[in-house]
Design an enzyme around this catalytic site. Sequence first.
Site, PDB file in Angstrom:
ATOM      1  N   SER A   3       2.383 -32.221 -24.981  1.00  0.00           N
ATOM      2  CA  SER A   3       1.031 -31.769 -24.656  1.00  0.00           C
ATOM      3  C   SER A   3       0.387 -32.814 -23.748  1.00  0.00           C
ATOM      4  CB  SER A   3       0.240 -31.620 -25.960  1.00  0.00           C
ATOM      5  OG  SER A   3      -1.087 -31.248 -25.708  1.00  0.00           O
ATOM      6  N   LYS A  15       2.944 -28.601 -21.831  1.00  0.00           N
ATOM      7  CA  LYS A  15       1.675 -27.906 -22.122  1.00  0.00           C
ATOM      8  C   LYS A  15       0.547 -28.685 -21.478  1.00  0.00           C
ATOM      9  CE  LYS A  15      -1.054 -27.886 -26.347  1.00  0.00           C
ATOM     10  NZ  LYS A  15      -1.025 -27.594 -27.802  1.00  0.00           N
ATOM     11  N   LYS A  18      -3.439 -29.285 -20.992  1.00  0.00           N
ATOM     12  CA  LYS A  18      -4.769 -29.021 -21.537  1.00  0.00           C
ATOM     13  C   LYS A  18      -5.643 -28.547 -20.378  1.00  0.00           C
ATOM     14  CE  LYS A  18      -4.465 -30.278 -25.897  1.00  0.00           C
ATOM     15  NZ  LYS A  18      -4.803 -29.363 -27.005  1.00  0.00           N
ATOM     16  N   GLU A  61      -3.137 -20.846 -24.851  1.00  0.00           N
ATOM     17  CA  GLU A  61      -3.468 -21.168 -26.241  1.00  0.00           C
ATOM     18  C   GLU A  61      -4.980 -21.254 -26.423  1.00  0.00           C
ATOM     19  OE1 GLU A  61      -1.308 -24.662 -27.417  1.00  0.00           O
ATOM     20  OE2 GLU A  61      -2.443 -24.931 -29.273  1.00  0.00           O
ATOM     21  N   LYS A  68       0.355 -24.798 -37.389  1.00  0.00           N
ATOM     22  CA  LYS A  68       0.065 -26.201 -37.701  1.00  0.00           C
ATOM     23  C   LYS A  68      -0.149 -26.292 -39.201  1.00  0.00           C
ATOM     24  CE  LYS A  68      -2.220 -27.903 -33.559  1.00  0.00           C
ATOM     25  NZ  LYS A  68      -3.543 -28.094 -32.946  1.00  0.00           N
ATOM     26  N   GLY A 127       1.010 -29.723 -33.012  1.00  0.00           N
ATOM     27  CA  GLY A 127       0.930 -31.132 -33.397  1.00  0.00           C
ATOM     28  C   GLY A 127      -0.508 -31.570 -33.470  1.00  0.00           C
TER      29      GLY A 127
HETATM   30  O1  OSB Z   1      -4.952 -28.100 -29.763  1.00  0.00           O
HETATM   31  O2  OSB Z   1      -2.904 -28.393 -30.048  1.00  0.00           O
HETATM   32  C1  OSB Z   1      -4.028 -28.848 -30.033  1.00  0.00           C
HETATM   33  C2  OSB Z   1      -3.921 -32.634 -30.537  1.00  0.00           C
HETATM   34  C3  OSB Z   1      -4.988 -32.801 -31.397  1.00  0.00           C
HETATM   35  C4  OSB Z   1      -5.736 -31.723 -31.758  1.00  0.00           C
HETATM   36  C5  OSB Z   1      -5.429 -30.448 -31.264  1.00  0.00           C
HETATM   37  C6  OSB Z   1      -4.356 -30.263 -30.426  1.00  0.00           C
HETATM   38  C7  OSB Z   1      -3.609 -31.389 -30.022  1.00  0.00           C
HETATM   39  C8  OSB Z   1      -2.506 -31.325 -29.067  1.00  0.00           C
HETATM   40  C9  OSB Z   1      -1.475 -32.417 -29.094  1.00  0.00           C
HETATM   41  O3  OSB Z   1      -2.414 -30.477 -28.206  1.00  0.00           O
HETATM   42  C10 OSB Z   1      -0.345 -32.074 -29.974  1.00  0.00           C
HETATM   43  C11 OSB Z   1       0.553 -33.260 -30.240  1.00  0.00           C
HETATM   44  O4  OSB Z   1       1.242 -33.703 -29.346  1.00  0.00           O
HETATM   45  O5  OSB Z   1       0.573 -33.726 -31.396  1.00  0.00           O
HETATM   46 MG    MG Z   2      -4.051 -26.171 -29.501  1.00  0.00          MG
END
Ligand code: OSB
Ligand code: MG
Length: 366
Positions: free
Chosen positions: A136, A162, A164, A214, A263, A291
């Site tokens: 991510s 992924k 953001k 997402e 999750k 995650g």
């Molecule tokens: O929205 O998936 C999410 C991290 C913290 C809170 C929300 C999210 C995320 C990530 C990172 O996208 C996921 C990771 O690498 O652990």
């Molecule tokens: Mg997410």
Amino acid sequence: MKLEKIELGIIALPLVRPFRTSFGTQTSREVLIVKVVNENGTTGWAECVAMSEPLYSPEYVAGCLDLMKRFLIPALKSKPTITAEEVAPVLKPFLGAPMAKAALETAILDAQLQDQKISLATYLGATKSRVACGVSVGIANDLEALAEEVSSYVEQGYRRIKLKIEPGWDIAAVKKIRDLYPTILLQVDANQAYTRDDGKHLAALDEFNLLLIEQPLDEHDILGHALLAKQVKTPICLDESIISLQSARDALELKATTIINVKPGRVGGYIESVKIHDLCLKNKIPVWCGGMLETGIGRAANLALAALPGFTLPGDTSASSRYFKEDVTAPFVMIDGYLDVPNTTGIGITPNLDFLDSITTHREDI
Ligand code: OSB
Ligand code: MG
């Protein structure tokens, strides 16, 4: 088992690079660690995935600690004995708080499975010994910096990227990475940053062959996601909105999502996660393991879940080095784009106690 002792610790671990999302920028990961010791002297570990502030979900570290101390742990201790399977039913009267509940269930499950000499992966029904890794990627300062960061992950072997996104950081960012990597598995995560009026705008992502978008809209806006799904061709994948088996069932029925990010912390634990997996497998809905910037403790357990047969898409299960210079367990090292699923008993980790002590900012023995 009998709960002889419960220790709650808060640690702070700096991230290797700031992680910027539509809800804020994280430079360090504050984590509530749960340790339970049972009558056999077996120690179970878990981490609560709540973040420092209630920006991703309503839960936050200090709130979870308070809730555990005030309500959840007393309820568990009021039982002469407890199994991991009984944790969710016992805690059900206390509303919400899936992350706090999941951490307690997982720590108890870790100890229970060690006593039974089986791994979490076996207990959950895993069929794979290694899982493909995605990563991510946070919002960057500019497109060049983004391209540089993504390239380094691709070179390391990550099998899915992924990005953001948020309004103002979306189409151009996706175009930049898609032009660089025409065939890589690519998806985006908005963390609720858009509104129902953004359908046309988000449809501009359709030409980039994304795996999914997402959580574009508010977590409570299930109908909005269903309406959006009619305006965009890219599949919608819910994250924040899926807080239980029931909510997964409803969102699928309403066609608000066609892929689910599972999750464990967000849905109250690994046992509930398997139920969502089973529902999705039966309905041919792909799932992947999300995650929460976990340390090795949470990562180990997530890998066991991601090894179930319905987890057909690479998850946000990245190597320890993606997050931290030093992990609290032996580091999870990616080989050829995969992480091995722990196969020793319980969740399969031994924390480095000296390191854990050195980064602990608060501790309570109960
Ligand atoms: O929205 O998936 C999410 C991290 C913290 C809170 C929300 C999210 C995320 C990530 C990172 O996208 C996921 C990771 O690498 O652990
Ligand atoms: Mg997410």
